[in-house]
Scaffold this active site. Structure first.
Site, PDB file in Angstrom:
ATOM      1  N   CYS A 287     108.263  64.967 -61.123  1.00 42.21           N
ATOM      2  CA  CYS A 287     108.576  66.362 -61.410  1.00 42.21           C
ATOM      3  C   CYS A 287     109.134  66.430 -62.834  1.00 42.21           C
ATOM      4  O   CYS A 287     110.039  65.662 -63.187  1.00 42.21           O
ATOM      5  CB  CYS A 287     109.608  66.888 -60.411  1.00 42.21           C
TER       6      CYS A 287
ATOM      7  N   ASP B  32     106.621  62.758 -57.032  1.00 42.95           N
ATOM      8  CA  ASP B  32     105.704  63.594 -56.253  1.00 42.95           C
ATOM      9  C   ASP B  32     104.572  62.694 -55.787  1.00 42.95           C
ATOM     10  O   ASP B  32     104.086  61.852 -56.546  1.00 42.95           O
ATOM     11  CB  ASP B  32     105.150  64.733 -57.108  1.00 42.95           C
TER      12      ASP B  32
ATOM     13  N   VAL C 185      82.214  56.940 -64.067  1.00 42.16           N
ATOM     14  CA  VAL C 185      83.500  56.280 -64.236  1.00 42.16           C
ATOM     15  C   VAL C 185      83.537  55.004 -63.402  1.00 42.16           C
ATOM     16  O   VAL C 185      83.077  54.975 -62.265  1.00 42.16           O
ATOM     17  CB  VAL C 185      84.678  57.215 -63.880  1.00 42.16           C
ATOM     18  N   GLU C 186      84.069  53.951 -63.985  1.00 38.48           N
ATOM     19  CA  GLU C 186      84.228  52.680 -63.284  1.00 38.48           C
ATOM     20  C   GLU C 186      85.485  52.785 -62.421  1.00 38.48           C
ATOM     21  O   GLU C 186      86.533  53.217 -62.895  1.00 38.48           O
ATOM     22  CB  GLU C 186      84.325  51.542 -64.309  1.00 38.48           C
ATOM     23  N   SER C 187      85.394  52.396 -61.160  1.00 35.66           N
ATOM     24  CA  SER C 187      86.443  52.685 -60.178  1.00 35.66           C
ATOM     25  C   SER C 187      87.774  51.967 -60.440  1.00 35.66           C
ATOM     26  O   SER C 187      88.835  52.545 -60.207  1.00 35.66           O
ATOM     27  CB  SER C 187      85.964  52.383 -58.764  1.00 35.66           C
TER      28      SER C 187
ATOM     29  N   GLU D 270      99.757  71.169 -60.791  1.00 32.34           N
ATOM     30  CA  GLU D 270      98.580  71.841 -61.354  1.00 32.34           C
ATOM     31  C   GLU D 270      98.147  71.199 -62.662  1.00 32.34           C
ATOM     32  O   GLU D 270      96.956  71.067 -62.947  1.00 32.34           O
ATOM     33  CB  GLU D 270      98.877  73.328 -61.578  1.00 32.34           C
TER      34      GLU D 270
END
Length: 158
Positions: free
Chosen positions: A55, A62, A77-79, A97
């Site tokens: 936060c 969080d 994207v490579e994991s 957000e």
């Protein structure tokens, strides 16, 4: 269909036993590889149940499950790099957000997908759960309309 050594030359994290886990936001850690099926439309989905950030006001942690779904175009994207990238939010102070939108924008910059959506299912704190959803469709394409349709039809959870 196997990949050549040249195709894999930019993949440095997968299989590397000496990886340093970044604890500060690190978008540069993301790696991509070529999509061998750019003419096919298909979804790739990642479910990341151990996302943490801080936060920006209280510094309290969080926790969330982050869902990433995309229709690849030229790059994917490579994991492992994605896992390390998401881990880099551990000490990053931002609102839920913001985290979801940052993740989406970083992946757009990396891959230029046809379509992408990122959904954050954050654990409630203070009696309120926050579930941000952000998406993007390639401009001037059918995917731009898909993004609008999916955004406006995004399910509300009770």
């Amino acid at each position: 269909m196997t990949r050549s050594t040249q195709e894999l030359q930019d993949i440095t994290l997968l299989g590397n036993q000496n990886v340093v886990y970044q604890t500060e936001y690190a978008p540069e850690i993301l790696e991509a590889f070529d999509n061998k099926h750019p003419d096919n439309d298909y979804f790739v989905t990642f479910t990341c149940p151990e996302f943490t950030s801080l936060c920006p006001i209280t510094g309290q942690p969080d926790f969330a499950t982050i869902y990433i779904r995309y229709i690849p175009h030229i790059k994917m994207v490579e994991s492992k790099s994605l896992k390390l990238y998401l881990f880099s939010f551990r000490n990053h102070g931002d609102f839920h957000e913001d985290c979801v939108n940052i993740i989406m924008k970083d992946l757009i910059k990396l891959m230029q997908p046809k379509y992408i959506e990122v959904f954050g299912e954050f654990t409630p704190r203070g009696g309120i759960a926050i579930h941000p959803f952000a998406n993007y469709g390639k401009p001037d394409s059918e995917y731009e309309q898909l993004a609008k349709t999916r955004l406006f039809a995004h399910e509300m959870r009770s």
